[in-house]
Enzyme design. Structure first.
Site, short mmCIF file in Angstrom:
data_model
loop_
_atom_site.label_atom_id
_atom_site.label_comp_id
_atom_site.label_asym_id
_atom_site.label_seq_id
_atom_site.Cartn_x
_atom_site.Cartn_y
_atom_site.Cartn_z
CG HIS A 213 16.46 -52.47 -9.82
ND1 HIS A 213 17.00 -50.91 -9.54
CD2 HIS A 213 16.34 -53.01 -8.33
CE1 HIS A 213 17.54 -51.50 -7.99
NE2 HIS A 213 16.38 -52.38 -7.51
CD1 TRP B 119 21.53 -63.91 -13.43
CD2 TRP B 119 21.21 -62.56 -11.87
NE1 TRP B 119 22.28 -63.02 -13.87
CE2 TRP B 119 22.39 -61.97 -13.09
CE3 TRP B 119 20.83 -61.20 -11.25
CZ2 TRP B 119 22.97 -60.98 -12.44
CZ3 TRP B 119 22.04 -60.56 -10.66
CH2 TRP B 119 22.86 -60.07 -11.75
CE LYS C 9 16.36 -45.80 0.31
NZ LYS C 9 15.93 -43.84 0.39
CB VAL D 293 13.56 -42.12 -8.74
CG1 VAL D 293 12.47 -40.89 -7.40
CG2 VAL D 293 13.51 -43.02 -8.86
CG ASN E 71 10.43 -53.93 -8.13
OD1 ASN E 71 10.33 -54.18 -6.61
ND2 ASN E 71 11.27 -55.49 -8.24
CE1 TYR F 170 17.77 -48.27 -0.93
CE2 TYR F 170 15.96 -49.84 -1.30
CZ TYR F 170 15.99 -48.68 -1.43
OH TYR F 170 16.00 -47.84 -2.27
CB SER G 182 12.59 -49.66 -1.54
OG SER G 182 12.95 -50.95 -2.27
CB SER G 183 7.71 -52.35 -2.43
OG SER G 183 8.61 -52.86 -3.55
CB CYS G 184 12.63 -54.41 -0.37
SG CYS G 184 13.82 -52.81 0.10
#
Ligand code: GFB
Length: 316
Positions: free
Chosen positions: A181, A204, A142, A18, A167, A138, A109-111
């Protein structure tokens, strides 16, 4: 409107995917870019960050430095993901306030949103439900970063904003199979299967989770846009609207790479959150839309991978 022209702009984390994209994007802005690699400045060291900031006095800070990784790295290194990110955010945000930085943009992050948030997820979904367990450490870090920006704005009037990207992928990504990722991991696996003549590639989980992907050059452009036009405590979503299942992503990558084999699914690995699509109504209202399609972004990333890493990776 905030002008970057003539300003000293610190891209914090400039060696990451980034940060390096933001540095590339800033080449077309009339500003001086400041950088400090981890060899000269440990962002987890508050005194060192204070000293560096007093010596360099940036006007604007892009906070792109973070400990990041894919679903298994998040699961296996909870202390690193929580502690390192909390320290980095606290030190840089406090340091920026202390030296009178004019504006700061924190990347998250969108998480940060709840595992079962309504889709697409609006900014108002923050802190409305439990987090996805595989990335809660994480996410908590954030969320704390977002709250630090809001708190310094409320108490000290700092123009500190936050942007929450979906993502990300692109040039400069991490292709290490244990920490990366999904997109770079599948690109490498598919490429190596093609080169080695392997008939199948392992994915996975079930392949059913849905993910939204944004090319890092789009993110960098959005960050520069938001630096200029956005000034609000709400952490603004940055998404592409390009949502695919993990299975469909693997098929798209195989098509770009030219791999004709099949896929198997390892259900012993976690799926993570079932869906993570951002509502980008607020971002669109500021006048920004993404430009890179998923296929063209994957093709560009694959060219970068071939030019930079493929030969080395296959030898490992
Ligand atoms: O990209 P990813 O690691 O992170 O995984 P998250 C996305 C999905 O791809 C999961 C599946 O369902 C994985 O099980 N997947 C399939 C794979 N094959 C692979 C593979 O070879 N490697 C990887 N890594 N995944 C992360 C969070 O969540 O998203 C971070 O852990 C951060 O905190 C980041 O928020 C953006 O999308 O599940």
């Amino acid at each position: 409107m905030y002008g970057l022209a003539g300003k000293k702009v610190w891209v914090c984390g400039h060696r990451g995917m980034v940060g390096s994209a933001i540095v590339r994007r800033l080449a077309t802005e009339d500003c001086a870019v400041l950088t400090a690699g981890s060899d000269v400045l440990d962002l987890r060291d508050g005194a060192a960050v204070q000293t560096w900031m007093r010596a360099n006095r940036p006007d604007f800070v892009f906070m792109a430095a973070a400990k990041v990784g894919g679903i298994l790295a998040n699961r296996d290194f909870p202390a690193d993901f929580l502690y390192d990110n909390l320290m980095i955010e606290a030190n840089v945000i406090k340091g920026a306030a202390d030296v009178g930085v004019e504006k700061l943009l924190l990347l998250g992050s969108s998480c940060i949103y709840p595992k079962h948030a309504t889709q697409p997820m609006p900014e108002s979904a923050l802190l409305t439900g439990p987090l996805e367990p595989t990335n809660e450490w994480y996410a908590i870090a954030k969320i704390a970063g977002v709250k630090l920006c809001q708190a310094f704005r409320a108490q000290h009037g700092c123009d500190f904003i936050s942007a929450m990207p979906t993502n990300l992928y692109g040039e400069g990504d991490n292709f290490d199979l244990t920490s990366s990722h999904v997109l770079p991991a599948l690109m490498r696996k598919v490429h190596e299967a093609k080169v080695n003549g392997q008939p199948t590639v392992e994915i996975w989980g079930t392949g059913a989770p849905l993910r939204e992907f944004l090319h890092v050059d789009d993110l960098a452009d959005a960050c520069v846009h938001l630096a200029k036009v956005y000034s609000d405590p709400v952490a603004i979503n940055v998404g592409s609207g390009q949502e695919v299942s993990i299975r469909a992503l693997a098929e798209l990558i195989a098509d770009v790479v030219g791999y004709k084999g099949t896929f198997t699914f390892d259900a012993s690995k976690p799926d993570g959150t079932p869906r993570k699509l951002l509502d980008t109504t607020l971002l669109a209202s500021t006048g920004w839309t993404p430009a890179v399609t998923l296929r063209s972004g994957i093709a560009a990333t694959y060219r970068w991978y071939l030019d930079n890493l493929a030969a080395k990776a296959v030898r490992q």
